[in-house]
Motif scaffolding. Sequence first.
Motif, PDB file in Angstrom:
ATOM      1  N   LYS A  61     -43.407 -20.763  21.602  1.00 53.64           N
ATOM      2  CA  LYS A  61     -44.864 -20.922  21.645  1.00 53.64           C
ATOM      3  C   LYS A  61     -45.391 -20.641  23.050  1.00 53.64           C
ATOM      4  N   LEU A  62     -44.685 -21.164  24.060  1.00 58.39           N
ATOM      5  CA  LEU A  62     -45.129 -20.955  25.438  1.00 58.39           C
ATOM      6  C   LEU A  62     -45.065 -19.484  25.810  1.00 58.39           C
ATOM      7  N   THR A  63     -44.018 -18.809  25.418  1.00 63.48           N
ATOM      8  CA  THR A  63     -43.921 -17.387  25.771  1.00 63.48           C
ATOM      9  C   THR A  63     -44.991 -16.584  25.045  1.00 63.48           C
ATOM     10  N   ARG A  64     -45.326 -16.951  23.830  1.00 61.80           N
ATOM     11  CA  ARG A  64     -46.391 -16.257  23.106  1.00 61.80           C
ATOM     12  C   ARG A  64     -47.729 -16.458  23.805  1.00 61.80           C
ATOM     13  N   LYS A  65     -47.970 -17.685  24.293  1.00 62.47           N
ATOM     14  CA  LYS A  65     -49.218 -17.956  25.011  1.00 62.47           C
ATOM     15  C   LYS A  65     -49.278 -17.114  26.282  1.00 62.47           C
ATOM     16  N   ASP A  66     -48.147 -17.036  26.993  1.00 62.71           N
ATOM     17  CA  ASP A  66     -48.113 -16.249  28.219  1.00 62.71           C
ATOM     18  C   ASP A  66     -48.375 -14.775  27.928  1.00 62.71           C
ATOM     19  N   VAL A  67     -47.783 -14.265  26.843  1.00 60.88           N
ATOM     20  CA  VAL A  67     -47.994 -12.870  26.470  1.00 60.88           C
ATOM     21  C   VAL A  67     -49.455 -12.631  26.130  1.00 60.88           C
ATOM     22  N   ASN A  68     -50.046 -13.562  25.398  1.00 58.82           N
ATOM     23  CA  ASN A  68     -51.459 -13.412  25.045  1.00 58.82           C
ATOM     24  C   ASN A  68     -52.349 -13.452  26.279  1.00 58.82           C
ATOM     25  N   LYS A  69     -51.999 -14.300  27.247  1.00 58.45           N
ATOM     26  CA  LYS A  69     -52.784 -14.368  28.488  1.00 58.45           C
ATOM     27  C   LYS A  69     -52.664 -13.040  29.253  1.00 58.45           C
ATOM     28  N   LEU A  70     -51.453 -12.491  29.306  1.00 58.90           N
ATOM     29  CA  LEU A  70     -51.254 -11.234  30.008  1.00 58.90           C
ATOM     30  C   LEU A  70     -52.024 -10.106  29.327  1.00 58.90           C
ATOM     31  N   LYS A  71     -52.011 -10.103  28.002  1.00 62.60           N
ATOM     32  CA  LYS A  71     -52.756  -9.077  27.279  1.00 62.60           C
ATOM     33  C   LYS A  71     -54.247  -9.192  27.583  1.00 62.60           C
ATOM     34  N   ALA A  72     -54.732 -10.444  27.630  1.00 60.59           N
ATOM     35  CA  ALA A  72     -56.147 -10.650  27.904  1.00 60.59           C
ATOM     36  C   ALA A  72     -56.486 -10.181  29.314  1.00 60.59           C
TER      37      ALA A  72
END
Length: 91
Positions: free
Chosen positions: A76-87
């Motif tokens: 979950k944390l890595t998915r959040k980080d990926v989403n933040k980077l995409k944003a």
Amino acid sequence: MRRSFSEYLKHWEDAAANSVGAGGVSMPSDMMPKDKHKKHKDNNKIQKRIYDGRTKEGRKFVERILARRQAREKVKLTRKDVNKLKALNKS
């Protein structure tokens, strides 16, 4: 002793004393038919087989559950980080 019909009618009842047709049979509130009772007993056996945390087997089971939970949290944390980077990249 011979009776007349009028004497017979004086002693006549609507139903026999041992009639069960009117639902006068007493049953306990938790009464189950035999087939239902058998299934009920089998279900209780299954519930008793639930892991007990005090046993060695139970402790291993709990450790496995906790390890899988931690792995899910990391994902979950890595998915959040990926989403933040995409944003950030879109900005």
